[in-house]
Scaffold this active site. Structure first.
Site, mmCIF file in Angstrom:
data_model
loop_
_atom_site.group_PDB
_atom_site.id
_atom_site.type_symbol
_atom_site.label_atom_id
_atom_site.label_comp_id
_atom_site.label_asym_id
_atom_site.label_seq_id
_atom_site.Cartn_x
_atom_site.Cartn_y
_atom_site.Cartn_z
ATOM 1 N N GLY A 46 8.404 1.192 -4.017
ATOM 2 C CA GLY A 46 9.163 0.000 -4.386
ATOM 3 C C GLY A 46 9.515 0.034 -5.858
ATOM 4 O O GLY A 46 8.651 -0.082 -6.725
ATOM 5 N N GLY A 82 11.701 -2.015 -7.521
ATOM 6 C CA GLY A 82 12.417 -3.247 -7.867
ATOM 7 C C GLY A 82 12.024 -3.761 -9.234
ATOM 8 O O GLY A 82 11.828 -2.990 -10.188
ATOM 9 N N VAL A 131 9.282 -5.041 -10.532
ATOM 10 C CA VAL A 131 8.027 -4.545 -11.105
ATOM 11 C C VAL A 131 8.023 -3.013 -11.157
ATOM 12 O O VAL A 131 7.805 -2.406 -12.211
ATOM 13 C CB VAL A 131 6.801 -5.045 -10.298
ATOM 14 C CG1 VAL A 131 5.503 -4.493 -10.901
ATOM 15 C CG2 VAL A 131 6.763 -6.566 -10.257
ATOM 16 N N LYS A 168 0.821 -21.496 -3.175
ATOM 17 C CA LYS A 168 1.960 -20.680 -2.731
ATOM 18 C C LYS A 168 2.790 -21.529 -1.777
ATOM 19 O O LYS A 168 2.250 -22.333 -1.019
ATOM 20 C CB LYS A 168 1.459 -19.425 -1.990
ATOM 21 C CG LYS A 168 2.466 -18.318 -1.933
ATOM 22 C CD LYS A 168 2.663 -17.716 -3.312
ATOM 23 C CE LYS A 168 3.006 -16.285 -3.337
ATOM 24 N NZ LYS A 168 2.835 -15.678 -4.663
HETATM 25 P P1 NAD Z 1 11.384 -6.707 -5.733
HETATM 26 O O1 NAD Z 1 11.941 -7.351 -4.518
HETATM 27 O O2 NAD Z 1 12.133 -6.812 -7.011
HETATM 28 O O3 NAD Z 1 11.117 -5.148 -5.459
HETATM 29 C C1 NAD Z 1 10.529 -4.670 -4.300
HETATM 30 C C2 NAD Z 1 11.250 -3.385 -3.966
HETATM 31 O O4 NAD Z 1 10.585 -2.769 -2.867
HETATM 32 C C3 NAD Z 1 12.707 -3.579 -3.561
HETATM 33 O O5 NAD Z 1 13.529 -2.788 -4.381
HETATM 34 C C4 NAD Z 1 12.742 -3.149 -2.100
HETATM 35 O O6 NAD Z 1 13.966 -2.513 -1.756
HETATM 36 C C5 NAD Z 1 11.578 -2.175 -2.050
HETATM 37 N N1 NAD Z 1 10.997 -1.942 -0.738
HETATM 38 C C6 NAD Z 1 10.801 -2.820 0.278
HETATM 39 N N2 NAD Z 1 10.213 -2.197 1.314
HETATM 40 C C7 NAD Z 1 10.001 -0.920 0.935
HETATM 41 C C8 NAD Z 1 9.415 0.205 1.566
HETATM 42 N N3 NAD Z 1 8.917 0.136 2.807
HETATM 43 N N4 NAD Z 1 9.365 1.369 0.887
HETATM 44 C C9 NAD Z 1 9.861 1.466 -0.362
HETATM 45 N N5 NAD Z 1 10.441 0.417 -1.011
HETATM 46 C C10 NAD Z 1 10.501 -0.756 -0.370
HETATM 47 O O7 NAD Z 1 9.892 -7.283 -5.882
HETATM 48 P P2 NAD Z 1 8.987 -7.236 -7.190
HETATM 49 O O8 NAD Z 1 9.160 -8.494 -7.939
HETATM 50 O O9 NAD Z 1 9.191 -5.934 -7.873
HETATM 51 O O10 NAD Z 1 7.527 -7.293 -6.555
HETATM 52 C C11 NAD Z 1 6.922 -6.146 -5.994
HETATM 53 C C12 NAD Z 1 5.590 -6.512 -5.367
HETATM 54 O O11 NAD Z 1 4.733 -7.073 -6.373
HETATM 55 C C13 NAD Z 1 5.684 -7.580 -4.279
HETATM 56 O O12 NAD Z 1 4.719 -7.334 -3.284
HETATM 57 C C14 NAD Z 1 5.326 -8.866 -5.000
HETATM 58 O O13 NAD Z 1 4.769 -9.840 -4.135
HETATM 59 C C15 NAD Z 1 4.294 -8.361 -5.991
HETATM 60 N N6 NAD Z 1 4.191 -9.186 -7.173
HETATM 61 C C16 NAD Z 1 5.300 -9.410 -7.920
HETATM 62 C C17 NAD Z 1 5.199 -10.209 -9.050
HETATM 63 C C18 NAD Z 1 6.397 -10.479 -9.911
HETATM 64 O O14 NAD Z 1 6.230 -11.131 -10.928
HETATM 65 N N7 NAD Z 1 7.582 -10.001 -9.611
HETATM 66 C C19 NAD Z 1 3.967 -10.794 -9.405
HETATM 67 C C20 NAD Z 1 2.843 -10.499 -8.634
HETATM 68 C C21 NAD Z 1 2.972 -9.703 -7.516
#
Ligand code: NAD
Length: 345
Positions: A177, A179, A181, A80
């Site tokens: 969240g 976003g 995912v 990372k």
């Molecule tokens: P993203 O940034 O696209 O979405 C995260 C969402 O969470 C955003 O829309 C943000 O506004 C929202 N958010 C932040 N704080 C919040 C809160 N307190 N309450 C409600 N919503 C809140 O990120 P993502 O790519 O969807 O990833 C989501 C999680 O999954 C992260 O923790 C990331 O590390 C983990 N993850 C993602 C991937 C990937 O491929 N994208 C892979 C493994 C793990």
């Protein structure tokens, strides 16, 4: 202190502190393990309260990637990078284009020991800058969010089986969240008729999810809603003594990395009878896609293998949950022990 943290299956093999004052880059790159193959892991960019917090985050996330790859059966290790974002009022702000190019040169100098990709704060725009100086980057046409959502969906199938057996009882999930995912998962669950409650701090993201039929709730309330499964898809460390005491779900299964604030929180969930699907198993979709496409190419047959490997998360999680039930252990402890055995084999 730094060296004591290293060792097979734990700690790290390589730790780089990268500083380029001319462009404002400050980053920590941790390669946890390459015993099973080149290390894969995203570039996270965020503000940290201290350098120690950034170092801990890099090490914990890198180790989680090693465990994730091992548990998914991938010939790959974990790494990372964390990029330290300055406070918004700091002057001057980094030249992010140049900073990501400089970071790419550091990754390139590792000659393939580490393949980087997206993570919170680093999307395709930033990775395009990394690609100008480095070939060891996830392909641009991968869709990490969609792949991770497919993996969580597969994990939910294993969770339903433990909760309800073969019955198709009405199901409600609450997603924190919405976003990349959480939004993709919400869409897939709505298509299956699952009732989805969801919260996001971003109003536009909430509007997009509402259009899919997601019932929007307040971010402050989402962790305590009565539901079958809580799905954390925002930040890590959301499950601590206080939040666990307030949960009203039967299971937790989400993509957020390192959901437990401390290792004791696995026992707290277990003591409350709440099934916790370990995030190192459930959130492997993106790294499965990354490793297979980097190592095997991106034609239709590889894409089909990616889909199969992501769907197999259901079986991997099912095996972990079964062993946890047999041993009376929290699933996170079982997953960790399995990953360490694989890394030390
Ligand atoms: P993203 O940034 O696209 O979405 C995260 C969402 O969470 C955003 O829309 C943000 O506004 C929202 N958010 C932040 N704080 C919040 C809160 N307190 N309450 C409600 N919503 C809140 O990120 P993502 O790519 O969807 O990833 C989501 C999680 O999954 C992260 O923790 C990331 O590390 C983990 N993850 C993602 C991937 C990937 O491929 N994208 C892979 C493994 C793990």
């Amino acid at each position: 202190m730094l060296f004591a943290r290293s060792g097979p299956g734990r700690g790290y093999e390589r730790l780089l502190v990268v500083q380029r004052p001319a462009v404002g880059l400050r980053a920590i790159l941790a390669v946890s393990s390459t015993r099973r193959g080149p290390a894969f892991g995203g570039i996270r960019r965020r503000w940290y309260a201290s350098e120690a917090e950034a170092l801990d985050d890099a090490l914990a996330l890198a180790e989680a990637m090693s465990h994730k790859c091992a548990l998914a059966g991938l010939p790959a290790g974990g790494a990372k990078t964390v990029v330290l974002r300055p406070a918004p009022e700091a002057e001057p702000q980094p030249d992010w284009n140049a900073a990501y190019e400089a970071l790419g040169a550091e990754v390139a100098a590792l000659h393939g020991m580490y393949v980087c990709g997206p993570d919170l704060g680093t999307g395709e725009a930033e990775l395009a800058a990394v690609r100008r100086t480095c070939a060891f980057v996830n392909p641009a046409d991968n869709d990490a969010g969609a792949s991770t959502a497919a993996g969580v969906h597969a994990g939910l199938r294993a969770v339903w089986r433990v909760l309800d057996g073969p019955s198709r009882a009405a199901r409600t999930v609450a997603i924190q969240g919405l976003g990349a995912v959480g939004g993709a998962l919400a869409a897939a669950l709505r298509r299956e008729g699952v009732e989805v409650l969801g919260a996001d701090v971003d109003p536009a993201t909430c509007r997009a999810a509402a259009a899919l039929g997601v019932r929007i709730v307040e971010p402050a309330a989402v962790l305590t809603l009565p539901c079958d499964v809580l799905v954390p898809c925002a930040a890590g460390h959301v499950l601590d003594a206080a939040t666990i005491a307030g949960l009203r779900c039967r299971a937790v299964c989400g993509s957020a990395n390192n959901q437990l604030a401390t290792p004791q929180d696995a026992r707290r969930l277990h003591a409350r009878g709440i099934l916790h699907a370990p995030d190192v198993v459930v959130s492997a979709g993106a790294v499965i896609e990354g490793v297979l496409t980097v190592q095997q190419g991106r034609d239709a047959s590889v894409r089909a293998r990616v889909r199969e490997a992501i769907a197999a998360i259901e079986g991997t999680l099912g095996a972990v949950l079964d062993e946890a039930a047999r041993m009376g252990q929290p699933p996170t402890a079982v997953a960790r022990a399995r990953a360490q055995r694989l890394l030390e084999a």
